[in-house]
Motif scaffolding. Structure first.
Motif, PDB file in Angstrom:
ATOM      1  N   UNK A  85       3.442   9.537 -19.127  1.00  0.00           N
ATOM      2  CA  UNK A  85       1.872   9.113 -18.964  1.00  0.00           C
ATOM      3  C   UNK A  85       1.864   7.850 -19.983  1.00  0.00           C
ATOM      4  N   UNK A  86       1.590   9.099 -21.485  1.00  0.00           N
ATOM      5  CA  UNK A  86       1.150   8.266 -22.916  1.00  0.00           C
ATOM      6  C   UNK A  86       1.401   7.138 -22.848  1.00  0.00           C
ATOM      7  N   UNK A  87       2.972   6.277 -22.533  1.00  0.00           N
ATOM      8  CA  UNK A  87       3.298   6.042 -23.013  1.00  0.00           C
ATOM      9  C   UNK A  87       3.002   4.228 -22.115  1.00  0.00           C
ATOM     10  N   UNK A  88       2.863   5.050 -21.174  1.00  0.00           N
ATOM     11  CA  UNK A  88       2.752   3.696 -19.966  1.00  0.00           C
ATOM     12  C   UNK A  88       1.038   3.386 -20.112  1.00  0.00           C
ATOM     13  N   UNK A  89       0.183   4.261 -20.082  1.00  0.00           N
ATOM     14  CA  UNK A  89      -0.658   3.936 -20.617  1.00  0.00           C
ATOM     15  C   UNK A  89      -0.939   3.244 -22.105  1.00  0.00           C
ATOM     16  N   UNK A  90      -0.312   3.635 -22.881  1.00  0.00           N
ATOM     17  CA  UNK A  90      -0.309   3.064 -24.069  1.00  0.00           C
ATOM     18  C   UNK A  90      -0.189   1.296 -23.843  1.00  0.00           C
ATOM     19  N   UNK A  91       1.000   0.938 -23.533  1.00  0.00           N
ATOM     20  CA  UNK A  91       1.653  -0.430 -23.073  1.00  0.00           C
ATOM     21  C   UNK A  91       0.284  -1.211 -22.365  1.00  0.00           C
ATOM     22  N   UNK A  92      -0.773  -0.723 -20.958  1.00  0.00           N
ATOM     23  CA  UNK A  92      -1.506  -0.957 -20.453  1.00  0.00           C
ATOM     24  C   UNK A  92      -2.688  -1.410 -21.233  1.00  0.00           C
ATOM     25  N   UNK A  93      -2.878  -0.506 -22.335  1.00  0.00           N
ATOM     26  CA  UNK A  93      -4.222  -1.148 -23.437  1.00  0.00           C
ATOM     27  C   UNK A  93      -3.326  -2.098 -23.560  1.00  0.00           C
ATOM     28  N   UNK A  94      -2.776  -2.049 -24.309  1.00  0.00           N
ATOM     29  CA  UNK A  94      -2.016  -3.035 -25.247  1.00  0.00           C
ATOM     30  C   UNK A  94      -2.104  -4.015 -24.919  1.00  0.00           C
ATOM     31  N   UNK A  95      -1.727  -4.623 -23.037  1.00  0.00           N
ATOM     32  CA  UNK A  95      -1.711  -5.258 -22.631  1.00  0.00           C
ATOM     33  C   UNK A  95      -2.951  -6.635 -21.449  1.00  0.00           C
ATOM     34  N   UNK A  96      -4.474  -5.429 -22.459  1.00  0.00           N
ATOM     35  CA  UNK A  96      -5.113  -5.186 -21.734  1.00  0.00           C
ATOM     36  C   UNK A  96      -5.571  -5.166 -20.212  1.00  0.00           C
ATOM     37  N   UNK A  97      -4.452  -4.161 -19.349  1.00  0.00           N
ATOM     38  CA  UNK A  97      -5.047  -4.219 -17.819  1.00  0.00           C
ATOM     39  C   UNK A  97      -5.703  -2.235 -17.599  1.00  0.00           C
ATOM     40  N   UNK A  98      -6.940  -1.838 -19.124  1.00  0.00           N
ATOM     41  CA  UNK A  98      -7.048  -0.674 -18.840  1.00  0.00           C
ATOM     42  C   UNK A  98      -7.721  -0.739 -20.181  1.00  0.00           C
TER      43      UNK A  98
END
Length: 44
Positions: A1-14
């Motif tokens: 879950x961490x890696x997924x949310x990190x990627x979403x953060x980088x892409x400005x999705x969350x």
């Protein structure tokens, strides 16, 4: 879950509010939250 949310953060999705809610639900730790927030986001 961490890696997924990190990627979403980088892409400005969350945002920080969404990530803090994931901490409240036990999906990531507070330490993981702080590491994600410290990561730079992609430029638009």
């Amino acid at each position: 879950m961490y890696q997924f949310l990190l990627n979403m953060w980088i892409m400005r999705r969350v945002d920080g509010v969404y990530l803090q809610a994931r901490v409240s639900k036990g999906q990531i730790t507070q330490q993981e939250y702080e590491m994600i927030i410290a990561t730079p986001q992609a430029s638009i």
